[in-house]
Design a protein around this motif. Structure first.
Motif, PDB file in Angstrom:
ATOM      1  N   UNK A  17       7.493   5.796  21.201  1.00  0.00           N
ATOM      2  CA  UNK A  17       7.260   5.232  19.872  1.00  0.00           C
ATOM      3  C   UNK A  17       6.169   4.168  19.869  1.00  0.00           C
ATOM      4  N   UNK A  18       5.299   4.221  20.877  1.00  0.00           N
ATOM      5  CA  UNK A  18       4.155   3.315  20.915  1.00  0.00           C
ATOM      6  C   UNK A  18       2.940   4.078  20.405  1.00  0.00           C
ATOM      7  N   UNK A  19       2.554   3.785  19.167  1.00  0.00           N
ATOM      8  CA  UNK A  19       1.513   4.535  18.482  1.00  0.00           C
ATOM      9  C   UNK A  19       0.134   3.918  18.686  1.00  0.00           C
ATOM     10  N   UNK A  20      -0.875   4.778  18.752  1.00  0.00           N
ATOM     11  CA  UNK A  20      -2.256   4.305  18.860  1.00  0.00           C
ATOM     12  C   UNK A  20      -2.814   3.952  17.487  1.00  0.00           C
ATOM     13  N   UNK A  21      -2.341   4.651  16.459  1.00  0.00           N
ATOM     14  CA  UNK A  21      -2.810   4.412  15.095  1.00  0.00           C
ATOM     15  C   UNK A  21      -2.379   3.023  14.624  1.00  0.00           C
ATOM     16  N   UNK A  22      -3.214   2.376  13.817  1.00  0.00           N
ATOM     17  CA  UNK A  22      -2.875   1.058  13.272  1.00  0.00           C
ATOM     18  C   UNK A  22      -2.195   1.217  11.927  1.00  0.00           C
ATOM     19  N   UNK A  23      -1.024   0.613  11.792  1.00  0.00           N
ATOM     20  CA  UNK A  23      -0.259   0.698  10.551  1.00  0.00           C
ATOM     21  C   UNK A  23      -0.258  -0.682   9.897  1.00  0.00           C
ATOM     22  N   UNK A  24      -1.207  -0.889   8.996  1.00  0.00           N
ATOM     23  CA  UNK A  24      -1.349  -2.183   8.325  1.00  0.00           C
ATOM     24  C   UNK A  24      -0.510  -2.197   7.051  1.00  0.00           C
ATOM     25  N   UNK A  25       0.779  -2.205   7.279  1.00  0.00           N
ATOM     26  CA  UNK A  25       1.763  -2.251   6.198  1.00  0.00           C
ATOM     27  C   UNK A  25       3.003  -2.950   6.710  1.00  0.00           C
TER      28      UNK A  25
ATOM     29  N   UNK B 184       0.855  -1.189   0.000  1.00  0.00           N
ATOM     30  CA  UNK B 184       0.000   0.000   0.000  1.00  0.00           C
ATOM     31  C   UNK B 184       0.890   1.238   0.000  1.00  0.00           C
ATOM     32  N   UNK B 185       0.942   1.913  -1.131  1.00  0.00           N
ATOM     33  CA  UNK B 185       1.855   3.041  -1.278  1.00  0.00           C
ATOM     34  C   UNK B 185       1.483   4.232  -0.407  1.00  0.00           C
ATOM     35  N   UNK B 186       0.251   4.259   0.108  1.00  0.00           N
ATOM     36  CA  UNK B 186      -0.140   5.366   0.984  1.00  0.00           C
ATOM     37  C   UNK B 186       0.616   5.326   2.308  1.00  0.00           C
ATOM     38  N   UNK B 187       1.269   4.192   2.592  1.00  0.00           N
ATOM     39  CA  UNK B 187       2.076   4.076   3.812  1.00  0.00           C
ATOM     40  C   UNK B 187       3.535   4.473   3.574  1.00  0.00           C
ATOM     41  N   UNK B 188       3.805   5.031   2.410  1.00  0.00           N
ATOM     42  CA  UNK B 188       5.117   5.628   2.148  1.00  0.00           C
ATOM     43  C   UNK B 188       4.946   7.137   2.264  1.00  0.00           C
ATOM     44  N   UNK B 189       5.587   7.730   3.248  1.00  0.00           N
ATOM     45  CA  UNK B 189       5.370   9.154   3.531  1.00  0.00           C
ATOM     46  C   UNK B 189       6.700   9.910   3.583  1.00  0.00           C
ATOM     47  N   UNK B 190       6.605  11.209   3.405  1.00  0.00           N
ATOM     48  CA  UNK B 190       7.766  12.076   3.567  1.00  0.00           C
ATOM     49  C   UNK B 190       7.667  12.709   4.949  1.00  0.00           C
TER      50      UNK B 190
END
Length: 210
Positions: free
Chosen positions: A191-199, A66-72
């Motif tokens: 660095x413990x994030x609440x958001x889910x990163x499905x990548x 999923x390219x949306x998980x590549x960010x600047x």
């Protein structure tokens, strides 16, 4: 009339051309990640300290590309940060220093991750530019990913104008996700994030032995 038809044809060609380029770019990116993942599995077989044998790499799983998980990300340096001892899952500690904070937007959410520099690795020519991002996210709740966190490797050479590309499709599990007896750094609380990163890499698909 001829001008109108020409305008329509040019517009149609332009849309088609842009669409083709977008498709080609997406395909190229998918191929890049697929190649990355293939090499990732091959490295397990080559690495002397690897916790996996060849047949075990079949249980390595990934989220869909999923390219949306590549960010600047903006890199805000923290030059005054002291060296500290980062705990590992073996009970040992490793010396790190916070190099900076990465700020970026993911799924309309502002996210911050600290990036670290290993004091041991920076003494080695091969790894002197290495940056390390250990993290956990919301996917550990339902055991979609390894509960001990995942890692991303970056390089100082990739920093351009205070920014660096962060690709979660390349995040990976530490060796501790496959076997016991390894000293894998524990992601700090910041660095413990609440958001889910499905990548990136999922939880290993086979029960591990400790």
């Amino acid at each position: 009339m001829r001008y109108y038809l020409l305008t329509i044809l040019l517009a149609t060609w332009g849309v088609s051309s842009c669409s083709d380029k977008a498709t080609q770019t997406a395909t190229t990116y998918e191929q890049e990640i697929m190649t990355y993942r293939q090499h990732y599995k091959e490295d397990f077989i080559k690495e002397e300290r690897s916790p996996l044998k060849g047949e075990d790499t079949g249980f390595i799983r990934f989220f869909p590309i999923n390219e949306s998980y590549k960010v600047m990300a903006e890199l805000n340096l923290t030059p005054e940060s002291p060296v500290f001892e980062l705990p590992t899952y073996s009970g040992k500690t490793k010396s790190y220093r916070k190099y900076g904070v990465l700020s970026f937007t993911l799924k309309d959410t502002l996210v911050e991750l600290s990036v670290y520099q290993s004091q041991k690795l920076m003494q080695q020519e091969e790894y002197k530019n290495h940056l390390f991002v250990p993290f956990t996210d919301g996917t550990i709740v339902n055991a979609e990913t390894y509960g001990g966190g995942r890692y991303i490797d970056l390089s100082l050479e990739d920093v351009k104008d205070g920014k660096i590309e962060l690709d979660f499709n390349k995040c990976y599990n530490p060796y501790c996700a496959y076997a016991g007896g390894y000293s894998c750094p524990i992601p700090p609380d910041e660095n413990k994030l609440a958001i889910s990163i499905r990548a990136g890499e999922k939880a290993y698909g086979k029960e591990i032995e400790h």
